[in-house]
Design an enzyme around this catalytic site. Structure first.
Site, mmCIF file in Angstrom:
data_model
loop_
_atom_site.group_PDB
_atom_site.id
_atom_site.type_symbol
_atom_site.label_atom_id
_atom_site.label_comp_id
_atom_site.label_asym_id
_atom_site.label_seq_id
_atom_site.Cartn_x
_atom_site.Cartn_y
_atom_site.Cartn_z
ATOM 1 N N ASP A 10 1.041 -0.866 -0.139
ATOM 2 C CA ASP A 10 -0.032 0.196 0.246
ATOM 3 C C ASP A 10 0.968 0.986 0.510
ATOM 4 O O ASP A 10 1.964 0.582 0.121
ATOM 5 C CB ASP A 10 -0.855 0.173 1.431
ATOM 6 C CG ASP A 10 -1.543 1.750 1.492
ATOM 7 O OD1 ASP A 10 -2.626 1.576 -0.198
ATOM 8 O OD2 ASP A 10 -1.938 1.536 2.765
ATOM 9 N N SER A 11 0.354 2.792 -0.242
ATOM 10 C CA SER A 11 1.131 3.711 -0.163
ATOM 11 C C SER A 11 1.488 3.792 1.252
ATOM 12 O O SER A 11 2.199 4.597 1.533
ATOM 13 C CB SER A 11 -0.180 4.715 -0.380
ATOM 14 O OG SER A 11 -0.848 5.171 -0.032
ATOM 15 N N CYS A 73 -4.251 -1.600 -2.338
ATOM 16 C CA CYS A 73 -4.476 0.219 -2.399
ATOM 17 C C CYS A 73 -5.563 -0.105 -3.181
ATOM 18 O O CYS A 73 -4.972 0.252 -4.580
ATOM 19 C CB CYS A 73 -3.036 0.042 -2.778
ATOM 20 S SG CYS A 73 -2.980 2.525 -3.397
ATOM 21 N N GLU A 152 -3.963 9.010 9.339
ATOM 22 C CA GLU A 152 -3.135 8.512 9.417
ATOM 23 C C GLU A 152 -3.305 8.916 11.056
ATOM 24 O O GLU A 152 -2.029 8.642 11.212
ATOM 25 C CB GLU A 152 -2.380 9.074 8.151
ATOM 26 C CG GLU A 152 -2.093 8.632 6.819
ATOM 27 C CD GLU A 152 -0.697 7.159 6.695
ATOM 28 O OE1 GLU A 152 -0.006 7.354 6.939
ATOM 29 O OE2 GLU A 152 -1.223 6.503 6.386
ATOM 30 N N CYS A 184 -11.200 3.137 -0.413
ATOM 31 C CA CYS A 184 -10.232 3.369 -0.257
ATOM 32 C C CYS A 184 -9.275 2.049 0.764
ATOM 33 O O CYS A 184 -10.199 1.835 1.567
ATOM 34 C CB CYS A 184 -9.592 4.485 -0.472
ATOM 35 S SG CYS A 184 -7.890 5.322 1.059
ATOM 36 N N HIS A 186 -7.657 2.686 3.516
ATOM 37 C CA HIS A 186 -7.381 3.217 4.678
ATOM 38 C C HIS A 186 -9.461 3.277 5.360
ATOM 39 O O HIS A 186 -9.272 3.581 6.280
ATOM 40 C CB HIS A 186 -7.300 4.569 4.478
ATOM 41 C CG HIS A 186 -5.504 5.471 4.649
ATOM 42 N ND1 HIS A 186 -4.979 4.357 3.957
ATOM 43 C CD2 HIS A 186 -5.069 5.301 5.330
ATOM 44 C CE1 HIS A 186 -3.751 5.192 3.837
ATOM 45 N NE2 HIS A 186 -3.999 5.907 4.759
HETATM 46 N N1 DGL Z 1 -4.395 3.071 1.198
HETATM 47 C C1 DGL Z 1 -4.722 4.207 -0.474
HETATM 48 C C2 DGL Z 1 -5.721 3.835 -0.860
HETATM 49 O O1 DGL Z 1 -6.221 2.300 -0.663
HETATM 50 C C3 DGL Z 1 -4.508 5.454 -0.556
HETATM 51 C C4 DGL Z 1 -3.769 6.548 0.634
HETATM 52 C C5 DGL Z 1 -3.174 7.038 -0.668
HETATM 53 O O2 DGL Z 1 -3.700 8.448 -0.693
HETATM 54 O O3 DGL Z 1 -1.712 6.820 -0.230
HETATM 55 O O4 DGL Z 1 -6.436 4.570 -2.157
#
Ligand code: DGL
Length: 266
Positions: A10-11, A73, A152, A184, A186
């Site tokens: 993931d990012s 992600c 975050e 997403c 998150h």
């Molecule tokens: N977790 C990332 C996603 O599922 C998003 C976070 C980011 O913007 O880097 O899209």
């Protein structure tokens, strides 16, 4: 049977919602996780940058002799999945396709809301795949760029988060969607407040969970599960390893160590 690890990336920290599902549904599988905390967020980046970053991460994960990779992600799944599948010769799973299949199964009214980062919404991936399944579906999309920093920050149930959720989701509420995709990885950490905002009658789809269910079925079908007794987890991040460690322990409810790596060299 295949006891090699599964690669997950993931990012940043959002992919831990996928790991949490793996812990629950695939407890014997070992994994190597990479969070690109130095370059987060991906949601505001171009497709070209997201593809380039994702390829570097794939090369890093391949060094760990992984048997499959889960792109944990939404942004990288929506923007880089095809390029990664064309470049790397192993099973690669994204979170978008499983989320789409679950949303299409869950809706009764045919009115589906999609939330995600700007890059995910801009890609149109959810809408395109939903219409492939059923052209009559009505899809309403909303980018929610402030959700990632709130997660975050660990503000899962903060009044500020509640008011941001209200601001972003009011349009989808007006459209009377009966299913809302947390597009997403998150966002499942904001599930409680999102459900309160949308109302109990709206079904929330968590693609992190849908993806792991599909990976489980794939491993069983291809006799690729491990016979190990308990999965071993190895975590890497490109920056802020202490924050990753504290957050990861909170989300996964287990001790973990995180190693820093220079991802640009891959
Ligand atoms: N977790 C990332 C996603 O599922 C998003 C976070 C980011 O913007 O880097 O899209």
């Amino acid at each position: 049977m295949d006891s090699r690890k599964i690669g997950v990336f993931d990012s940043g920290l959002g992919g831990l919602t996928v790991v949490r599902e793996m812990k629950r549904l695939l407890p014997k599988e070992s994994l190597v996780y990479f969070g690109d905390t130095a370059r987060l967020p991906y949601g505001s980046k171009s497709k070209e940058a997201i593809v380039r970053f994702s390829k570097q991460i794939m090369r890093f994960l391949m060094r760990h002799d992984v048997k499959a990779v889960i792109i944990a992600c939404g942004t990288a799944s929506a923007n880089a999945l095809e390029e990664l599948r064309a470049t790397f010769d192993l099973p690669i799973f994204g979170v978008v396709e499983p989320g789409v299949r679950e949303a299409a199964r869950s809706t009764r009214s045919g009115r589906i809301g999609i939330t995600g980062t700007e890059a995910t919404i801009r890609s149109g991936a959810y809408e395109r795949l939903l219409k492939q399944i059923n052209p009559a579906l009505q899809v309403f999309s909303q980018a929610c760029p402030l959700f990632v920093p709130l997660v975050e920050e660990g503000w899962f149930e903060d009044p500020v988060t509640r008011s941001v959720i209200h601001r972003y989701l009011q349009e989808l509420k007006k459209q009377t969607v009966d299913t809302l995709v947390l597009g997403c990885t998150h966002y499942p950490l904001l599930r409680k407040l999102v459900q309160e905002e949308m109302g109990e009658e709206v079904t929330l789809v968590n693609p992190s969970s849908s993806a792991v269910q599909e990976v489980k079925a794939f491993l069983e079908c291809h006799a690729m599960q491990t016979e190990d007794r308990e999965g071993q987890y190895t975590f890497f991040a490109s920056d802020n390893t202490e924050k990753f460690q504290a957050f990861g322990q909170q989300v996964l409810e287990m001790p973990l160590t995180v190693q820093k790596i220079q991802i640009e060299t891959f």
